[in-house]
Design a protein around this motif. Structure first.
Motif, PDB file in Angstrom:
ATOM      1  N   SER A  25      53.007  24.217  42.108  1.00 15.94           N
ATOM      2  CA  SER A  25      52.808  23.486  43.413  1.00 15.94           C
ATOM      3  C   SER A  25      53.977  23.808  44.425  1.00 15.94           C
ATOM      4  N   THR A  28      52.612  28.066  49.173  1.00 10.48           N
ATOM      5  CA  THR A  28      51.641  29.048  48.674  1.00 10.48           C
ATOM      6  C   THR A  28      52.092  30.158  47.373  1.00 10.48           C
ATOM      7  N   PHE A  29      51.343  30.079  46.511  1.00 14.67           N
ATOM      8  CA  PHE A  29      51.816  30.451  45.309  1.00 14.67           C
ATOM      9  C   PHE A  29      51.121  31.840  44.914  1.00 14.67           C
ATOM     10  N   SER A  30      51.852  32.839  44.882  1.00 19.38           N
ATOM     11  CA  SER A  30      51.334  33.961  44.638  1.00 19.38           C
ATOM     12  C   SER A  30      52.507  34.838  43.940  1.00 19.38           C
ATOM     13  N   TRP A  53      49.734  38.229  37.573  1.00 20.59           N
ATOM     14  CA  TRP A  53      49.041  37.366  38.328  1.00 20.59           C
ATOM     15  C   TRP A  53      47.699  37.874  38.906  1.00 20.59           C
ATOM     16  N   ARG A  72      45.350  32.592  33.102  1.00 20.05           N
ATOM     17  CA  ARG A  72      45.678  32.082  34.146  1.00 20.05           C
ATOM     18  C   ARG A  72      44.355  31.549  35.083  1.00 20.05           C
ATOM     19  N   ASN A  74      43.718  31.482  38.866  1.00 18.23           N
ATOM     20  CA  ASN A  74      44.586  31.688  40.156  1.00 18.23           C
ATOM     21  C   ASN A  74      44.079  30.553  41.312  1.00 18.23           C
ATOM     22  N   ASN A  77      46.355  27.722  40.460  1.00 15.31           N
ATOM     23  CA  ASN A  77      47.859  27.804  40.362  1.00 15.31           C
ATOM     24  C   ASN A  77      48.340  27.504  39.111  1.00 15.31           C
TER      25      ASN A  77
END
Length: 120
Positions: A25, A28-30, A53, A72, A74, A77
């Motif tokens: 968290s 913006t998670f990438s 990812w 995972r 996506n 997250n």
């Protein structure tokens, strides 16, 4: 800034299973990839498994190949580590980590760790 929070550790008998989760968290998670590491007393931190990812390609340490599964979600997250056929030597603090930049080889963010103890 990214925060990684692990959950799911605990005590299990040899041969049992545990599942770990790591939720990201804060922005913006990438990431480029996510990984699970572990460290036991007197030993260096070692990679257990990692996952790309975007593609979902995975890597496992020889010691856990065939027993552990990294995955995972996506949309959430979140990265997971399903640990099966656990052995006493799997006892360690498990950490998740995120590698944000492609190619630099560095793990940029770490979780706080969760204890996994496997009794014989």
């Amino acid at each position: 800034q990214v925060q990684l929070v692990e959950s799911g550790g605990g005590l299990v008998q040899a041969g049992g299973s545990l599942g770990l989760s790591c939720a990201a968290s804060g922005r913006t998670f990438s990431p480029y990839r996510m990984g699970w590491f572990r460290q036991s007393p007197g030993k260096e931190r070692e990679v257990v498994a990692r996952i790309n990812w975007s593609s979902g390609n995975t890597y496992y340490a020889d010691s856990v190949q065939g027993r552990f599964i990294i995955s995972r979600d996506n949309a959430k997250n979140t990265v997971y580590l399903q640990m099966n056929s656990l052995k006493p030597e799997d006892t360690a603090v498990y950490y998740c980590a995120a590698d944000i930049k492609i190619g630099d080889g560095a793990w940029d963010y770490w979780g706080q760790g969760t204890q996994v103890t496997v009794s014989s």
